[in-house]
Motif scaffolding. Sequence first.
Motif, PDB file in Angstrom:
ATOM      1  N   CYS A 130       0.854  -1.179   0.000  1.00  0.00           N
ATOM      2  CA  CYS A 130       0.000   0.000   0.000  1.00  0.00           C
ATOM      3  C   CYS A 130       0.895   1.236   0.000  1.00  0.00           C
ATOM      4  O   CYS A 130       1.792   1.351   0.821  1.00  0.00           O
ATOM      5  CB  CYS A 130      -0.894  -0.005   1.236  1.00  0.00           C
ATOM      6  SG  CYS A 130      -1.747   1.561   1.484  1.00  0.00           S
ATOM      7  N   CYS A 133       0.317   3.261   3.685  1.00  0.00           N
ATOM      8  CA  CYS A 133       0.749   2.732   4.984  1.00  0.00           C
ATOM      9  C   CYS A 133       1.883   1.720   4.870  1.00  0.00           C
ATOM     10  O   CYS A 133       2.315   1.163   5.882  1.00  0.00           O
ATOM     11  CB  CYS A 133      -0.440   2.117   5.723  1.00  0.00           C
ATOM     12  SG  CYS A 133      -1.046   0.618   4.932  1.00  0.00           S
ATOM     13  N   SER A 179       2.034  -1.253   4.155  1.00  0.00           N
ATOM     14  CA  SER A 179       1.816  -2.650   4.539  1.00  0.00           C
ATOM     15  C   SER A 179       1.823  -3.517   3.282  1.00  0.00           C
ATOM     16  O   SER A 179       1.248  -3.153   2.263  1.00  0.00           O
ATOM     17  CB  SER A 179       0.492  -2.805   5.278  1.00  0.00           C
ATOM     18  OG  SER A 179      -0.570  -2.485   4.427  1.00  0.00           O
ATOM     19  N   CYS A 211      -7.674  -0.270   1.092  1.00  0.00           N
ATOM     20  CA  CYS A 211      -6.562  -1.007   1.670  1.00  0.00           C
ATOM     21  C   CYS A 211      -7.051  -1.714   2.940  1.00  0.00           C
ATOM     22  O   CYS A 211      -7.755  -1.126   3.756  1.00  0.00           O
ATOM     23  CB  CYS A 211      -5.422  -0.048   2.006  1.00  0.00           C
ATOM     24  SG  CYS A 211      -4.148  -0.764   3.056  1.00  0.00           S
ATOM     25  N   CYS A 239      -5.223   0.300   6.112  1.00  0.00           N
ATOM     26  CA  CYS A 239      -5.469   1.707   6.446  1.00  0.00           C
ATOM     27  C   CYS A 239      -6.711   2.289   5.773  1.00  0.00           C
ATOM     28  O   CYS A 239      -6.989   3.474   5.903  1.00  0.00           O
ATOM     29  CB  CYS A 239      -4.244   2.553   6.105  1.00  0.00           C
ATOM     30  SG  CYS A 239      -3.987   2.743   4.342  1.00  0.00           S
ATOM     31  N   THR A 241      -7.296   3.201   2.820  1.00  0.00           N
ATOM     32  CA  THR A 241      -7.122   4.134   1.704  1.00  0.00           C
ATOM     33  C   THR A 241      -7.820   3.551   0.470  1.00  0.00           C
ATOM     34  O   THR A 241      -7.673   2.368   0.196  1.00  0.00           O
ATOM     35  CB  THR A 241      -5.618   4.300   1.379  1.00  0.00           C
ATOM     36  OG1 THR A 241      -4.956   4.711   2.566  1.00  0.00           O
ATOM     37  CG2 THR A 241      -5.406   5.331   0.278  1.00  0.00           C
TER      38      THR A 241
HETATM   39 ZN   LIG Z   1      -2.765   1.067   3.421  1.00  0.00          ZN
END
Ligand SMILES: [Zn+2]
Length: 479
Positions: free
Chosen positions: A55, A58, A60, A80, A83, A85
């Motif tokens: 992502c 973030c 991840s 996501c 997070c 998004t």
């Molecule tokens: Zn994210």
Amino acid sequence: MTTQDLLYMFFIFALGSCVGSFLNVVIWRLPHRGREVIYLKTQGKLTLSWPPSHCPVCDSPIAWYQNVPILSWLVLRGTCANCSTPIPIRYPLVELGTAVLFVALYLAYFIGFWPTPGVAPGQQLFTDLANDWPVFVLHLCLVAALLAASAIDADWFIIPLSIPALLMVLGVVAAPFINHKAFPALAPDALHPARWLMAKPILGAAIGVILANFLLWLKVLPQSFANIPPGPEHPDAVNAELDADKSKEEPIAPPPKMTRKSPSFIAVLAILIFLAGAWIDSTPKWASLFTVIGGILIFLIGVLPRDKGQTDVTDEVMDEISGPRARHEILKEALFLAIPLACALIAFVLPFDLPQYPWLTRVVGSLLGLLAGGGIVWLVRIGGTLGFGREAMGLGDVHLMAGVGAIIGAPLVLIAFVTAPFLGILWAIVLKLLGKPNILPYGPWLSVASILCLLVGNPLLQWYLTVLFPPTTGLVLPM
Ligand SMILES: [Zn+2]
């Protein structure tokens, strides 16, 4: 349609969605390749495979089960997992689009929704996947490359040379190995016994293109439009801006785009003339005249330069790409082209006979497609720039059609080229009616037209020939 067909189509759909997933990576990373990025405290250069999928907000990592084409986006509801998004809808759309096009190609070739008119079932270009898979796979690669090139062109107004170069190499290298009716070959037949005479100048021109590129690399030949600083929409400028701010990895939105003013009134008129011609079938002479006039008008509106409307281009750049400078710069490209032309002439007069090996007829057929596709776009570019004093079409379009031609051959690539402006103008009129600005460059229309040529190319070829050259004239396109 048999159960086996359905099974094949299911796997081709799955394959297409996975290829689409890879295209999403290419579309994003190819213009940014080589940029310094930091991922999980590791600094390195961005490549197609590093850093792994993650992502952008973030950092991840994205697990395999969150990376299943189309389905994961639906399961994650477009956000996501870590997070929340939002993930742009373009990602699943590219995956779905690739999968649908792959299946459409299967339907067109093997189920025969669009069988070639006047050809007996046993004589069709394609019969079954077990027999025709090499050409089918080659055409799937072409479709994938065109999708990637279109998306990058729409975002950045460039076509990275690596995509068309890959297509050119693929076509010429595959030629000796793919013995199939759908692969272009320059073989003499009963109608054109002298056709093989073209083989020597074609090979000469191909060698000339390599030679001219070598001279360009040595800086013996001047580079055209070389002093233009990259505009704000160019990936180099965006990358430089991003590198200055290392904390941010990925830009949020593509750069602002140029809008184009299209002369829609003339475009509508041209299309009406064209359609009138196509429908007056009682008097073939008038029909031909109208379609030809309408076609030429549409073509000119489609390919020639026009007002760019409001742009972010600086005065310095406008000065470089318009006025006497543009004419001067384009002459450098004409100089480049003089080398392959000279080589073709020399090869033609050299006193030796080229043996007609079957594999060589296909290599020459592929090269002819490459030269025809690239050559026609380049001629329009040079002619348009000299005539209008403003840069017409892009070198990226030249490369793209050369790559397409190397795989589908000269007649189909020429049809794709003359079809593209029709699609572009129809779209421009639709946008005009919706009151939206036209922001697509020309590359995507060349790509759409090329894919159309794969799907309905042969019936279309017949249609053009009957409309432009009524059967009585007995004219048959060479190759
Ligand atoms: Zn994210």
